[in-house]
Design a protein around this motif. Structure first.
Motif, PDB file in Angstrom:
ATOM      1  N   SER A  87      35.863  50.301  38.037  1.00 23.78           N
ATOM      2  CA  SER A  87      37.149  50.800  37.522  1.00 23.78           C
ATOM      3  C   SER A  87      38.181  51.284  38.535  1.00 23.78           C
ATOM      4  N   PHE A  88      39.430  51.208  38.294  1.00 25.48           N
ATOM      5  CA  PHE A  88      40.561  51.639  39.186  1.00 25.48           C
ATOM      6  C   PHE A  88      41.917  51.746  38.515  1.00 25.48           C
ATOM      7  N   SER A  89      42.955  52.015  39.355  1.00 24.87           N
ATOM      8  CA  SER A  89      44.326  51.998  38.868  1.00 24.87           C
ATOM      9  C   SER A  89      45.241  52.858  39.671  1.00 24.87           C
ATOM     10  N   THR A  90      46.498  52.756  39.432  1.00 25.73           N
ATOM     11  CA  THR A  90      47.476  53.562  40.155  1.00 25.73           C
ATOM     12  C   THR A  90      48.901  53.147  39.942  1.00 25.73           C
ATOM     13  N   ILE A  91      49.725  54.033  40.264  1.00 25.33           N
ATOM     14  CA  ILE A  91      51.186  53.916  40.356  1.00 25.33           C
ATOM     15  C   ILE A  91      51.958  53.607  39.097  1.00 25.33           C
ATOM     16  N   VAL A  98      51.654  41.535  38.457  1.00 37.73           N
ATOM     17  CA  VAL A  98      50.667  41.478  39.537  1.00 37.73           C
ATOM     18  C   VAL A  98      50.759  42.690  40.456  1.00 37.73           C
ATOM     19  N   ALA A  99      51.969  42.961  40.977  1.00 40.46           N
ATOM     20  CA  ALA A  99      52.127  43.983  42.013  1.00 40.46           C
ATOM     21  C   ALA A  99      51.684  45.364  41.540  1.00 40.46           C
ATOM     22  N   LEU A 100      52.101  45.737  40.331  1.00 39.92           N
ATOM     23  CA  LEU A 100      51.718  47.046  39.810  1.00 39.92           C
ATOM     24  C   LEU A 100      50.460  46.976  38.947  1.00 39.92           C
ATOM     25  N   GLY A 101      50.278  45.850  38.253  1.00 36.85           N
ATOM     26  CA  GLY A 101      49.097  45.708  37.402  1.00 36.85           C
ATOM     27  C   GLY A 101      47.804  45.813  38.174  1.00 36.85           C
ATOM     28  N   MET A 102      47.776  45.256  39.383  1.00 36.63           N
ATOM     29  CA  MET A 102      46.554  45.321  40.189  1.00 36.63           C
ATOM     30  C   MET A 102      46.300  46.733  40.690  1.00 36.63           C
ATOM     31  N   MET A 103      47.381  47.470  40.951  1.00 34.59           N
ATOM     32  CA  MET A 103      47.174  48.852  41.385  1.00 34.59           C
ATOM     33  C   MET A 103      46.741  49.728  40.219  1.00 34.59           C
ATOM     34  N   TYR A 104      47.314  49.482  39.041  1.00 36.33           N
ATOM     35  CA  TYR A 104      46.919  50.260  37.871  1.00 36.33           C
ATOM     36  C   TYR A 104      45.463  50.004  37.492  1.00 36.33           C
ATOM     37  N   SER A 105      44.923  48.868  37.873  1.00 38.63           N
ATOM     38  CA  SER A 105      43.541  48.544  37.498  1.00 38.63           C
ATOM     39  C   SER A 105      42.551  48.763  38.632  1.00 38.63           C
ATOM     40  N   PHE A 106      42.983  49.431  39.714  1.00 39.20           N
ATOM     41  CA  PHE A 106      42.080  49.642  40.850  1.00 39.20           C
ATOM     42  C   PHE A 106      40.872  50.497  40.476  1.00 39.20           C
ATOM     43  N   GLY A 107      40.983  51.308  39.453  1.00 38.73           N
ATOM     44  CA  GLY A 107      39.873  52.150  39.029  1.00 38.73           C
ATOM     45  C   GLY A 107      38.610  51.361  38.760  1.00 38.73           C
ATOM     46  N   VAL A 111      36.589  56.723  48.419  1.00 39.59           N
ATOM     47  CA  VAL A 111      37.012  55.439  47.868  1.00 39.59           C
ATOM     48  C   VAL A 111      38.385  55.548  47.208  1.00 39.59           C
ATOM     49  N   SER A 112      38.665  56.695  46.593  1.00 40.88           N
ATOM     50  CA  SER A 112      39.952  56.850  45.924  1.00 40.88           C
ATOM     51  C   SER A 112      41.116  56.731  46.897  1.00 40.88           C
ATOM     52  N   PHE A 113      40.860  57.009  48.178  1.00 39.31           N
ATOM     53  CA  PHE A 113      41.921  56.889  49.175  1.00 39.31           C
ATOM     54  C   PHE A 113      42.330  55.438  49.395  1.00 39.31           C
ATOM     55  N   VAL A 114      41.461  54.483  49.113  1.00 36.39           N
ATOM     56  CA  VAL A 114      41.823  53.072  49.255  1.00 36.39           C
ATOM     57  C   VAL A 114      42.971  52.743  48.306  1.00 36.39           C
ATOM     58  N   GLY A 115      42.802  53.112  47.037  1.00 35.23           N
ATOM     59  CA  GLY A 115      43.872  52.885  46.068  1.00 35.23           C
ATOM     60  C   GLY A 115      45.087  53.731  46.342  1.00 35.23           C
ATOM     61  N   SER A 116      44.871  54.968  46.815  1.00 35.23           N
ATOM     62  CA  SER A 116      45.985  55.860  47.101  1.00 35.23           C
ATOM     63  C   SER A 116      46.843  55.343  48.252  1.00 35.23           C
ATOM     64  N   VAL A 117      46.193  54.779  49.264  1.00 32.61           N
ATOM     65  CA  VAL A 117      46.933  54.204  50.389  1.00 32.61           C
ATOM     66  C   VAL A 117      47.816  53.057  49.896  1.00 32.61           C
ATOM     67  N   GLY A 118      47.275  52.212  49.027  1.00 31.72           N
ATOM     68  CA  GLY A 118      48.062  51.117  48.476  1.00 31.72           C
ATOM     69  C   GLY A 118      49.220  51.615  47.628  1.00 31.72           C
ATOM     70  N   LEU A 177      38.430  48.309  53.981  1.00 30.47           N
ATOM     71  CA  LEU A 177      39.090  48.319  52.673  1.00 30.47           C
ATOM     72  C   LEU A 177      40.400  49.104  52.727  1.00 30.47           C
ATOM     73  N   PHE A 178      40.445  50.173  53.523  1.00 26.95           N
ATOM     74  CA  PHE A 178      41.693  50.916  53.704  1.00 26.95           C
ATOM     75  C   PHE A 178      42.804  49.991  54.200  1.00 26.95           C
ATOM     76  N   LEU A 179      42.472  49.169  55.198  1.00 25.69           N
ATOM     77  CA  LEU A 179      43.469  48.300  55.813  1.00 25.69           C
ATOM     78  C   LEU A 179      43.838  47.108  54.939  1.00 25.69           C
ATOM     79  N   THR A 180      42.873  46.573  54.207  1.00 25.05           N
ATOM     80  CA  THR A 180      43.115  45.350  53.435  1.00 25.05           C
ATOM     81  C   THR A 180      43.564  45.649  52.003  1.00 25.05           C
ATOM     82  N   GLN A 181      42.658  46.202  51.207  1.00 22.36           N
ATOM     83  CA  GLN A 181      42.988  46.491  49.815  1.00 22.36           C
ATOM     84  C   GLN A 181      43.957  47.679  49.697  1.00 22.36           C
ATOM     85  N   GLY A 182      44.095  48.446  50.770  1.00 23.06           N
ATOM     86  CA  GLY A 182      45.027  49.559  50.784  1.00 23.06           C
ATOM     87  C   GLY A 182      46.372  49.178  51.370  1.00 23.06           C
ATOM     88  N   VAL A 183      46.442  49.090  52.714  1.00 21.41           N
ATOM     89  CA  VAL A 183      47.721  48.890  53.405  1.00 21.41           C
ATOM     90  C   VAL A 183      48.320  47.518  53.128  1.00 21.41           C
TER      91      VAL A 183
END
Length: 371
Positions: free
Chosen positions: A14-18, A127-136, A153-160, A207-213
């Motif tokens: 699960s994931f999500s954000t923004i 895509v751009a926001l949907g993928m972040m909202y589903s990062f959970g 792990v939550s910092f990966v999504g937070s960085v993105g 993951l910070f650099l790829t799935q995040g930044v």
């Protein structure tokens, strides 16, 4: 490859954000119009060391009207200066690179081209926001597979989530300099690369650099030019058009949360990321032909109107978005993990909660656009 190091009590992730909200801009042709700035607000969340949430709100001004001479034009008329959406065209004489319009032309307020721009903008946000909202969904998998703690792990999504608005001002300048469609296309490639490289990551910092930044930067390059374009085609129905476009973010979170969970369950997280990468590339790069600017870009004359940051309304709105982030983004990050670890529900139920959350968000965006 990120493989489980211990068994989990139920399926997976699960994931999500923004959250992004677009405000309707009053028609400049309406009687008594005050030409107020229209601000696309994007907020990002970072989870603090104690589990509290530190938020950062970055606001990109679509355009702002200022009284006085512009670019050497000393007639003192009320003329617009633009950060992203429109162009400052002396005397209204310059033609748009793609659409053939000028800043002086009246927006069509409808038509096939205009509604295709709305569709294209919505798909980019899907895509751009949907993928972040589903990062959970990914977050739950990473935590229960031993990749790292929930906090780490939550910092990966937070960085993105932070990278998307953080690159916003630069993205606007690049779009004016090189063209909206080119920057959206570059963003789609960066987003694709971020997800694809994440599928080969073996450590959390990768993951910070790829799935995040990378994912956040690519999303920013694609998102900001796309979200600004519908306002070039609409005046009277601008609120509706903007609401429909930004609803793509909610629909994206609704759909992609479920799709991501199914992909992880059936193919594993590596292939889930790879399939997601190609979905992102198809939706963002594939709609570039639809996203034609109606008004010419400024090219090397592009500049940012810093006076907006001194506007009291701008400051109040920014602070509002800053604090709203605490309530908006934390639940969507942690709902899947909470459902699995605290209540004992299967991971599929956690992803369903994220989908419901985003579905309600999509409906709210349309309603606000109508209002």
């Amino acid at each position: 490859m990120l493989e489980p190091t211990h068994a989990t009590s139920s399926p997976t992730p699960s994931f999500s954000t923004i959250a992004a909200a677009a405000a309707a801009i009053p028609s400049p042709d309406s009687p008594g119009a005050t030409h107020s700035a229209a601000n696309e607000l994007t907020t990002s969340t970072a989870i603090g060391a104690s589990g509290a949430t530190a938020t950062a709100a970055v606001t990109t001004c679509t355009h702002h009207h200022a009284k006085g001479p512009v670019d050497g034009d000393d007639d003192g008329a009320d003329k617009p200066t633009f950060a992203i959406a429109d162009a400052d065209v002396d005397g209204g004489a310059a033609a748009a690179a793609a659409g053939g319009g000028t800043a002086a032309d009246e927006a069509p307020d409808g038509g096939t081209t205009a509604w295709l721009v709305v569709l294209g903008s919505g798909l980019v946000q899907f895509v751009a926001l949907g993928m972040m909202y589903s990062f959970g969904v990914y977050q739950t998998y990473y935590v229960h597979s031993g990749v790292g703690s929930t906090l780490a792990v939550s910092f990966v999504g937070s960085v993105g989530a932070f990278a998307l608005p953080a690159f916003g001002v630069a993205t606007g300048r690049l779009a004016e300099r090189f063209g909206f469609q080119i920057i959206i296309l570059v963003g789609s490639v960066v987003l694709f690369a971020g997800l694809l490289l994440a599928s080969f990551s073996t450590q959390l910092w990768q993951l910070f650099l790829t799935q995040g930044v990378l994912v956040g930067a690519g999303s920013s390059l694609a998102y900001f030019p796309a979200v600004a374009l519908p306002s070039q085609y609409f005046t009277r129905r601008r609120g509706l058009a903007t609401g429909l476009a930004v609803a793509g973010a909610g629909v994206g979170g609704l759909v992609l949360a479920e799709v991501t969970q199914v992909l992880i369950d059936r193919l594993g997280v590596q292939w889930a990321l790879r399939v997601s990468a190609f979905i992102a590339l198809a939706f963002t790069a594939g709609v570039v032909p639809l996203l034609r600017p109606r008004i010419a870009a400024l090219g090397q004359r592009a500049r940012f109107d810093w006076s907006i940051v001194r506007d009291p309304l701008f400051i109040i709105m920014s602070l509002t978005c800053f604090f709203a982030t605490f309530a908006n983004l934390v639940p969507v990050y942690y709902m899947p993990e909470f459902a699995l670890a605290r209540i004992g529900l299967p991971a599929s139920t956690g992803s369903a909660l994220v989908s419901v959350y985003n579905g309600a968000s999509a409906m709210g965006r349309i309603v606000l656009g109508l209002l």
